[in-house]
Write a protein that holds these residues in place. Structure first.
Motif, PDB file in Angstrom:
ATOM      1  N   ALA A  86       0.829  -1.206   0.000  1.00  0.00           N
ATOM      2  CA  ALA A  86       0.000   0.000   0.000  1.00  0.00           C
ATOM      3  C   ALA A  86       0.863   1.255   0.000  1.00  0.00           C
ATOM      4  CB  ALA A  86      -0.931   0.000   1.207  1.00  0.00           C
ATOM      5  N   THR A  87       1.979   1.209   0.717  1.00  0.00           N
ATOM      6  CA  THR A  87       2.881   2.363   0.771  1.00  0.00           C
ATOM      7  C   THR A  87       3.467   2.663  -0.605  1.00  0.00           C
ATOM      8  OG1 THR A  87       3.415   1.866   3.079  1.00  0.00           O
ATOM      9  CG2 THR A  87       4.934   3.305   1.897  1.00  0.00           C
ATOM     10  N   SER A  88       3.712   1.634  -1.400  1.00  0.00           N
ATOM     11  CA  SER A  88       4.184   1.854  -2.772  1.00  0.00           C
ATOM     12  C   SER A  88       3.189   2.711  -3.551  1.00  0.00           C
ATOM     13  CB  SER A  88       4.389   0.521  -3.488  1.00  0.00           C
ATOM     14  OG  SER A  88       5.512  -0.167  -2.987  1.00  0.00           O
ATOM     15  N   MET A  89       1.897   2.482  -3.327  1.00  0.00           N
ATOM     16  CA  MET A  89       0.884   3.259  -4.050  1.00  0.00           C
ATOM     17  C   MET A  89       0.846   4.703  -3.557  1.00  0.00           C
ATOM     18  SD  MET A  89      -2.140   0.479  -4.728  1.00  0.00           S
ATOM     19  CE  MET A  89      -2.080  -0.415  -3.155  1.00  0.00           C
ATOM     20  N   TYR A  90       1.170   4.936  -2.285  1.00  0.00           N
ATOM     21  CA  TYR A  90       1.321   6.315  -1.803  1.00  0.00           C
ATOM     22  C   TYR A  90       2.418   7.023  -2.580  1.00  0.00           C
ATOM     23  CZ  TYR A  90       4.384   9.457   0.808  1.00  0.00           C
ATOM     24  OH  TYR A  90       5.261  10.453   1.140  1.00  0.00           O
ATOM     25  N   PHE A  91       3.549   6.357  -2.793  1.00  0.00           N
ATOM     26  CA  PHE A  91       4.632   6.966  -3.568  1.00  0.00           C
ATOM     27  C   PHE A  91       4.150   7.345  -4.968  1.00  0.00           C
ATOM     28  CE2 PHE A  91       7.611   4.622  -0.641  1.00  0.00           C
ATOM     29  CZ  PHE A  91       8.202   5.756  -0.119  1.00  0.00           C
ATOM     30  N   THR A  92       3.307   6.508  -5.548  1.00  0.00           N
ATOM     31  CA  THR A  92       2.814   6.747  -6.900  1.00  0.00           C
ATOM     32  C   THR A  92       1.952   8.002  -6.975  1.00  0.00           C
ATOM     33  OG1 THR A  92       2.798   4.368  -7.347  1.00  0.00           O
ATOM     34  CG2 THR A  92       1.486   5.752  -8.806  1.00  0.00           C
ATOM     35  N   VAL A  93       0.959   8.112  -6.086  1.00  0.00           N
ATOM     36  CA  VAL A  93      -0.037   9.176  -6.244  1.00  0.00           C
ATOM     37  C   VAL A  93       0.297  10.444  -5.484  1.00  0.00           C
ATOM     38  CG1 VAL A  93      -1.896   7.544  -6.703  1.00  0.00           C
ATOM     39  CG2 VAL A  93      -1.512   8.309  -4.362  1.00  0.00           C
ATOM     40  N   MET A  94       1.126  10.352  -4.423  1.00  0.00           N
ATOM     41  CA  MET A  94       1.341  11.515  -3.570  1.00  0.00           C
ATOM     42  C   MET A  94       2.798  11.958  -3.468  1.00  0.00           C
ATOM     43  SD  MET A  94      -1.730  12.207  -2.668  1.00  0.00           S
ATOM     44  CE  MET A  94      -1.335  13.579  -1.594  1.00  0.00           C
ATOM     45  N   ALA A  95       3.726  11.027  -3.491  1.00  0.00           N
ATOM     46  CA  ALA A  95       5.110  11.377  -3.144  1.00  0.00           C
ATOM     47  C   ALA A  95       5.924  11.848  -4.351  1.00  0.00           C
ATOM     48  CB  ALA A  95       5.808  10.204  -2.475  1.00  0.00           C
ATOM     49  N   ASN A  96       6.053  10.981  -5.363  1.00  0.00           N
ATOM     50  CA  ASN A  96       6.933  11.344  -6.489  1.00  0.00           C
ATOM     51  C   ASN A  96       6.520  10.738  -7.820  1.00  0.00           C
ATOM     52  OD1 ASN A  96       7.894   8.607  -6.361  1.00  0.00           O
ATOM     53  ND2 ASN A  96       9.182   9.227  -4.653  1.00  0.00           N
ATOM     54  N   GLY A  97       5.634   9.752  -7.802  1.00  0.00           N
ATOM     55  CA  GLY A  97       5.132   9.175  -9.042  1.00  0.00           C
ATOM     56  C   GLY A  97       5.966   8.077  -9.661  1.00  0.00           C
ATOM     57  N   ASN A  98       7.136   7.758  -9.064  1.00  0.00           N
ATOM     58  CA  ASN A  98       7.996   6.779  -9.741  1.00  0.00           C
ATOM     59  C   ASN A  98       8.772   5.854  -8.813  1.00  0.00           C
ATOM     60  OD1 ASN A  98       9.967   8.463  -8.697  1.00  0.00           O
ATOM     61  ND2 ASN A  98      10.663   9.238 -10.676  1.00  0.00           N
ATOM     62  N   SER A  99       8.465   5.858  -7.507  1.00  0.00           N
ATOM     63  CA  SER A  99       9.217   4.973  -6.610  1.00  0.00           C
ATOM     64  C   SER A  99       8.272   3.994  -5.922  1.00  0.00           C
ATOM     65  CB  SER A  99       9.995   5.789  -5.571  1.00  0.00           C
ATOM     66  OG  SER A  99       9.136   6.261  -4.553  1.00  0.00           O
ATOM     67  N   LYS A 100       8.847   3.124  -5.101  1.00  0.00           N
ATOM     68  CA  LYS A 100       8.054   2.098  -4.431  1.00  0.00           C
ATOM     69  C   LYS A 100       8.871   1.471  -3.313  1.00  0.00           C
ATOM     70  CE  LYS A 100       7.576  -1.819  -6.706  1.00  0.00           C
ATOM     71  NZ  LYS A 100       8.372  -2.809  -5.927  1.00  0.00           N
ATOM     72  N   MET A 101       8.251   0.569  -2.573  1.00  0.00           N
ATOM     73  CA  MET A 101       8.987  -0.263  -1.638  1.00  0.00           C
ATOM     74  C   MET A 101       9.588  -1.426  -2.431  1.00  0.00           C
ATOM     75  SD  MET A 101       8.238   1.649   0.837  1.00  0.00           S
ATOM     76  CE  MET A 101       9.229   0.801   2.076  1.00  0.00           C
ATOM     77  N   TYR A 102      10.892  -1.604  -2.319  1.00  0.00           N
ATOM     78  CA  TYR A 102      11.600  -2.536  -3.190  1.00  0.00           C
ATOM     79  C   TYR A 102      11.796  -3.904  -2.543  1.00  0.00           C
ATOM     80  CZ  TYR A 102      12.553   1.494  -6.128  1.00  0.00           C
ATOM     81  OH  TYR A 102      12.412   2.580  -6.942  1.00  0.00           O
ATOM     82  N   GLN A 103      12.081  -4.890  -3.386  1.00  0.00           N
ATOM     83  CA  GLN A 103      12.496  -6.199  -2.908  1.00  0.00           C
ATOM     84  C   GLN A 103      14.000  -6.162  -2.645  1.00  0.00           C
ATOM     85  OE1 GLN A 103      11.156  -9.403  -5.405  1.00  0.00           O
ATOM     86  NE2 GLN A 103       9.048  -8.669  -5.457  1.00  0.00           N
ATOM     87  N   ILE A 104      14.450  -7.022  -1.752  1.00  0.00           N
ATOM     88  CA  ILE A 104      15.829  -6.942  -1.284  1.00  0.00           C
ATOM     89  C   ILE A 104      16.835  -7.199  -2.411  1.00  0.00           C
ATOM     90  CG2 ILE A 104      15.882  -9.353  -0.492  1.00  0.00           C
ATOM     91  CD1 ILE A 104      17.626  -8.311   1.876  1.00  0.00           C
ATOM     92  N   GLU A 105      16.552  -8.151  -3.285  1.00  0.00           N
ATOM     93  CA  GLU A 105      17.497  -8.432  -4.363  1.00  0.00           C
ATOM     94  C   GLU A 105      17.528  -7.296  -5.390  1.00  0.00           C
ATOM     95  OE1 GLU A 105      19.785 -10.707  -4.392  1.00  0.00           O
ATOM     96  OE2 GLU A 105      19.034 -11.415  -2.455  1.00  0.00           O
ATOM     97  N   GLU A 106      16.389  -6.624  -5.576  1.00  0.00           N
ATOM     98  CA  GLU A 106      16.375  -5.445  -6.442  1.00  0.00           C
ATOM     99  C   GLU A 106      17.370  -4.407  -5.942  1.00  0.00           C
ATOM    100  OE1 GLU A 106      12.205  -4.247  -8.367  1.00  0.00           O
ATOM    101  OE2 GLU A 106      12.035  -4.570  -6.202  1.00  0.00           O
ATOM    102  N   MET A 107      17.312  -4.147  -4.638  1.00  0.00           N
ATOM    103  CA  MET A 107      18.172  -3.116  -4.058  1.00  0.00           C
ATOM    104  C   MET A 107      19.637  -3.529  -4.131  1.00  0.00           C
ATOM    105  SD  MET A 107      18.223  -0.090  -2.809  1.00  0.00           S
ATOM    106  CE  MET A 107      16.492   0.207  -2.407  1.00  0.00           C
ATOM    107  N   LYS A 108      19.922  -4.793  -3.888  1.00  0.00           N
ATOM    108  CA  LYS A 108      21.315  -5.254  -3.952  1.00  0.00           C
ATOM    109  C   LYS A 108      21.884  -5.080  -5.357  1.00  0.00           C
ATOM    110  CE  LYS A 108      21.316  -8.585  -0.137  1.00  0.00           C
ATOM    111  NZ  LYS A 108      21.479 -10.020   0.238  1.00  0.00           N
ATOM    112  N   LYS A 109      21.086  -5.295  -6.379  1.00  0.00           N
ATOM    113  CA  LYS A 109      21.550  -5.109  -7.758  1.00  0.00           C
ATOM    114  C   LYS A 109      21.855  -3.641  -8.030  1.00  0.00           C
ATOM    115  CE  LYS A 109      19.158  -9.103  -9.753  1.00  0.00           C
ATOM    116  NZ  LYS A 109      18.065  -9.555 -10.666  1.00  0.00           N
TER     117      LYS A 109
END
Length: 352
Positions: A299-322
């Motif tokens: 749900a927090t990822s959707m907050y980033f979409t509509v209110m925060a910046n439009g292009n970020s989200k809560m990431y998966q751990i392997e995504e961040m490590k890459k």
């Protein structure tokens, strides 16, 4: 193994989605009018008439909200008496639930209807409900009440619980100079100063945010140990200064897209020496013990979409490590789900 759902059950679930916004606001009203608390305080049950008499809410309003509460499983009724359920208990007593409801109601609710436009345009179109800022971060200090209070409560709730264990990790090597990147109001910096009397901290953030952190620092008498570096990390011409033993990013990178994260980490990499340690603290969506935590992060990822910046989200751990590796760092240690929090720390060093 997932239970096979019948067509009747599936249709019911679909209606929960269709009418979800109405039921959410019914919960807000039940809480704000004191109805849930009143029912909770009477374990043997109360009648609708008792609630009308005690709280001064109309009979119409009480019966309407009780029907909604029963449909949601928030209350149960027997012989004309209403009692709170376990779901209702968490709505009243659980801090995570309280913070999430306030955040959704005060910060996100009006903007959520702009979801489609936000995804198409990759901009936080819902933010227009509050102001014309490109992202919510430029406008945090100017958010109206109660949105401002609810935003900071939400942000602090999902970071402060990690601090006790995070401090132990970060200060194992006795850093003398720590950069708090995206330091916000300064809570992590203050915790560092309390934990180690010798550490010096520099908070790096947008100028508007630094005004808040500066005022909080002066109020605590820490101006001799905490300094400030205004920076917009989306401007590639603005570089993180060198000289830090530790670069700390707490729930910061989830505020950016993947490409932006790489740019920010590359900036940190140019500032890092062989003796600098980068710590990234995040509540990774795929590294949670409880369904409620996973659900909240999605749900927090959707907050980033509509209110925060439009292009970020809560990431998966392997995504961040890459992304960390792409920017020039190695992850040398992972600290999963530290303490009683939802967070993981990635300890990183500059590639040799």
């Amino acid at each position: 193994m997932k239970k096979k759902m019948s067509a009747v059950e599936a249709k019911y679930e679909a209606q929960k989605i269709a009418f979800g916004p109405m039921f959410f606001q019914a919960v807000v009203a039940l809480r704000e009018l004191g109805i849930l608390k009143f029912i909770s305080n009477h374990r043997t049950g109360v009648s609708a008439e008792d609630i009308v008499s005690a709280l001064g809410v109309s009979e119409y309003g009480v019966n309407l909200l009780l029907e909604a509460a029963e449909a949601m499983g928030v209350v149960e009724t027997e012989d004309g008496l209403f009692r709170i359920t376990k779901v209702g208990f968490f709505l009243i007593k659980d801090e995570m639930t309280r913070v999430n409801i306030n955040f959704m109601n005060d910060v996100c609710y009006l903007g959520a209807r702009h979801m489609t436009d936000s995804i198409v345009r990759e901009r936080p179109e819902g933010l227009q409900e509050f102001g014309g800022w490109p992202t919510i971060y430029e406008g945090l200090s100017a958010l109206p009440a109660p949105a401002k209070k609810s935003w900071f409560e939400f942000d602090h709730y999902y970071s402060d619980t990690a601090f006790p264990e995070a401090l132990k990790v970060v200060f194992r090597k006795k850093p003398k100079k720590l950069f708090d990147v995206g330091g916000n109001t300064g809570k992590w910096s203050f915790a560092c100063c309390a934990y180690d009397p010798d550490v010096e901290v520099t908070i790096l953030d947008l100028p508007a945010q630094l005004k808040v952190a500066l005022a909080n620092t002066e109020e605590r008498g820490l101006s001799n140990r905490i300094s400030f570096h205004p920076i917009n990390l989306l401007d590639d011409a603005q570089q993180i200064p060198q000289g830090a033993d530790v670069i700390w990013m707490s729930q910061f990178l989830d505020c950016f897209s993947k490409n932006e994260i790489v740019r920010i980490l590359e900036n940190a990499c140019q500032a890092a020496s062989a003796n600098t340690t980068l710590y990234i603290l995040e509540p990774f969506v795929d590294n949670q013990n409880y369904p409620a935590a996973h659900y909240s992060l999605v749900a927090t990822s959707m907050y980033f979409t509509v209110m925060a910046n439009g292009n970020s989200k809560m990431y998966q751990i392997e995504e961040m490590k890459k992304l960390v590796a792409q920017a020039g760092f190695d992850v040398v240690q992972t600290y999963p789900l530290i303490g009683d929090s939802y967070h993981t720390i990635l300890e990183c060093v500059k590639k040799g």
